[in-house]
Design an enzyme around this catalytic site. Structure first.
Site, mmCIF file in Angstrom:
data_model
loop_
_atom_site.group_PDB
_atom_site.id
_atom_site.type_symbol
_atom_site.label_atom_id
_atom_site.label_comp_id
_atom_site.label_asym_id
_atom_site.label_seq_id
_atom_site.Cartn_x
_atom_site.Cartn_y
_atom_site.Cartn_z
ATOM 1 N N HIS A 96 -2.847 -1.044 -8.406
ATOM 2 C CA HIS A 96 -3.677 -1.013 -7.201
ATOM 3 C C HIS A 96 -2.920 -0.386 -6.015
ATOM 4 O O HIS A 96 -3.398 0.531 -5.357
ATOM 5 C CB HIS A 96 -4.067 -2.438 -6.797
ATOM 6 C CG HIS A 96 -4.622 -3.282 -7.898
ATOM 7 N ND1 HIS A 96 -5.916 -3.168 -8.361
ATOM 8 C CD2 HIS A 96 -4.048 -4.273 -8.624
ATOM 9 C CE1 HIS A 96 -6.120 -4.054 -9.308
ATOM 10 N NE2 HIS A 96 -5.016 -4.731 -9.507
HETATM 11 O O1 RIB Z 1 -6.273 -7.380 -5.928
HETATM 12 C C1 RIB Z 1 -5.128 -6.587 -6.074
HETATM 13 C C2 RIB Z 1 -4.234 -6.738 -4.899
HETATM 14 O O2 RIB Z 1 -3.838 -8.106 -4.782
HETATM 15 C C3 RIB Z 1 -2.922 -5.947 -5.026
HETATM 16 O O3 RIB Z 1 -2.512 -5.555 -3.749
HETATM 17 C C4 RIB Z 1 -1.955 -6.949 -5.599
HETATM 18 O O4 RIB Z 1 -0.602 -6.701 -5.208
HETATM 19 C C5 RIB Z 1 -2.418 -8.223 -4.938
HETATM 20 O O5 RIB Z 1 -1.821 -8.286 -3.649
#
Ligand code: RIB
Ligand code: CA
Length: 345
Positions: free
Chosen positions: A266
């Site tokens: 992500h």
């Molecule tokens: O939902 C994904 C996000 O939540 C990413 O940034 C992961 O690191 C968590 O913080």
């Protein structure tokens, strides 16, 4: 061409760490500050992870400590996903580096004021400290050249509740204040918002980790779902070893939840888009956050049909080419690992 000044707000976390390494590895970027936000783990641990990563990567960036808790909600953390210290199985040596004397919200404001109209902001954790920065400096939307937020889920299921994504779910009030601030029509540009609908196309897998090690010139053993849980990396390159140990915990988490032996990058996608927005296709819309829903608190809603008749406040990512992202990620991080740490191997 002078380097792009970049300010990163992270809740380091496995994929946050990989996003930071990507930015350190990107020659066109100068990371001018790191805000540590409570989220995946408690804020002090996020600080320690960020400082230790600077040692590992031999880079010097001011690291600031954010609020210990969300604006109003109690803090929730995600050690089950990111490991007890937020770095999966990786154990980073303690560092003598210290934090700035100013906090994360002030760090946002100082960086924006030092680079007016030029600073690129990247937020890959809960938006608590960005919201506090906006309260302190309402002109922030005009001072930033670009803002990329990893958060939300648009017409897509959540990963924390059936409808809410982690970063937004931890501090929905902060997220609502951030989207409100960029909806006033005065911002220099709308934030690029990358939700799970987009970032879950970016699935790191053992084969790609193998490509990364090869690009770094590192020996290693292929990672596999058949490995005993907690198998430690044998990579000869210290950075590759840390990334493999971090990713393995993340792989095991998704495997245990029947999502495959993989992990979604992500935050590295947000970092890559911050340097090159053309990596994703976006749609301009108005986004808001559910705050009071019994079942839907933390849900991000995009008003695609403009039924609210409100100012647009976001460019929501709707399409990406995963291969193009991974080619760039592997090329940059592999070369960085080889050049800056290879000799330590
Ligand atoms: O939902 C994904 C996000 O939540 C990413 O940034 C992961 O690191 C968590 O913080
Ligand atoms: Ca994160």
């Amino acid at each position: 061409m002078s380097a792009l000044p970049v300010f990163v707000d992270v809740d380091t976390g496995v994929d946050d760490a990989m996003a930071l390494v990507y930015l350190f590895a990107s020659e066109e970027a100068e990371v001018v500050g790191i805000a540590s936000s409570a989220g995946n783990v408690a804020v002090q641990q996020v600080c320690q992870n960020n400082l230790a990563l600077l040692d590992l990567c031999s880079v010097d960036v001011p690291v600031s400590k954010g609020s210990a808790s969300p604006l109003t909600a109690p803090l929730r953390t995600a050690e089950d996903t990111h490991g007890p210290e937020g770095m999966g199985y990786a154990q980073l040596p303690a560092t003598a580096r210290g934090l700035t004397e100013y906090d994360a919200a002030q760090a946002w404001v100082r960086a924006a004021q030092e680079h007016p109209g030029e600073l690129i902001g990247v937020a890959t954790g809960p938006l608590t400290n960005l919201a506090l920065a906006l309260r302190s400096e309402p002109a922030l939307p005009r001072l930033l050249r670009r803002l990329v937020i990893m958060g939300g889920a648009f017409d897509y299921r959540g990963n924390t509740t059936p409808v809410a994504e982690w970063n937004i779910s931890v501090d929905p009030e902060a997220a609502a204040e951030v989207f409100e601030a960029w909806g006033s029509g005065t911002a220099s540009g709308l934030p690029i918002v990358l939700g799970l609908n987009l970032t879950e196309n970016i699935a790191m897998m053992p084969e790609l980790m193998g490509r990364l090690a090869a690009e770094a010139g590192s020996s290693t053993r292929p990672m596999s779902a058949q490995d005993p849980r907690g198998t430690r990396s044998s990579a000869s390159n210290p950075l590759i070893a840390v990334l493999e140990d971090a990713m393995r915990f993340y792989f095991e988490y998704h495997f245990a939840h029947n999502e495959g032996y993989l992990a979604h990058l992500h935050d590295p996608l947000a970092a890559a888009v911050a340097l090159d927005p053309d990596l994703v296709e976006c749609r301009r819309t108005t986004v808001d956050v559910e705050l009071t829903g019994t079942l839907t608190r933390g849900m991000t809603i995009a008003d695609w049909s403009n039924l609210w008749a409100r100012e647009p406040n976001a460019l929501v990512g709707v399409d990406v080419d995963p291969a193009a992202f991974f080619d760039r990620f592997i090329a940059r991080v592999g070369a960085f690992a080889k050049s800056s740490l290879g000799e330590q191997a």
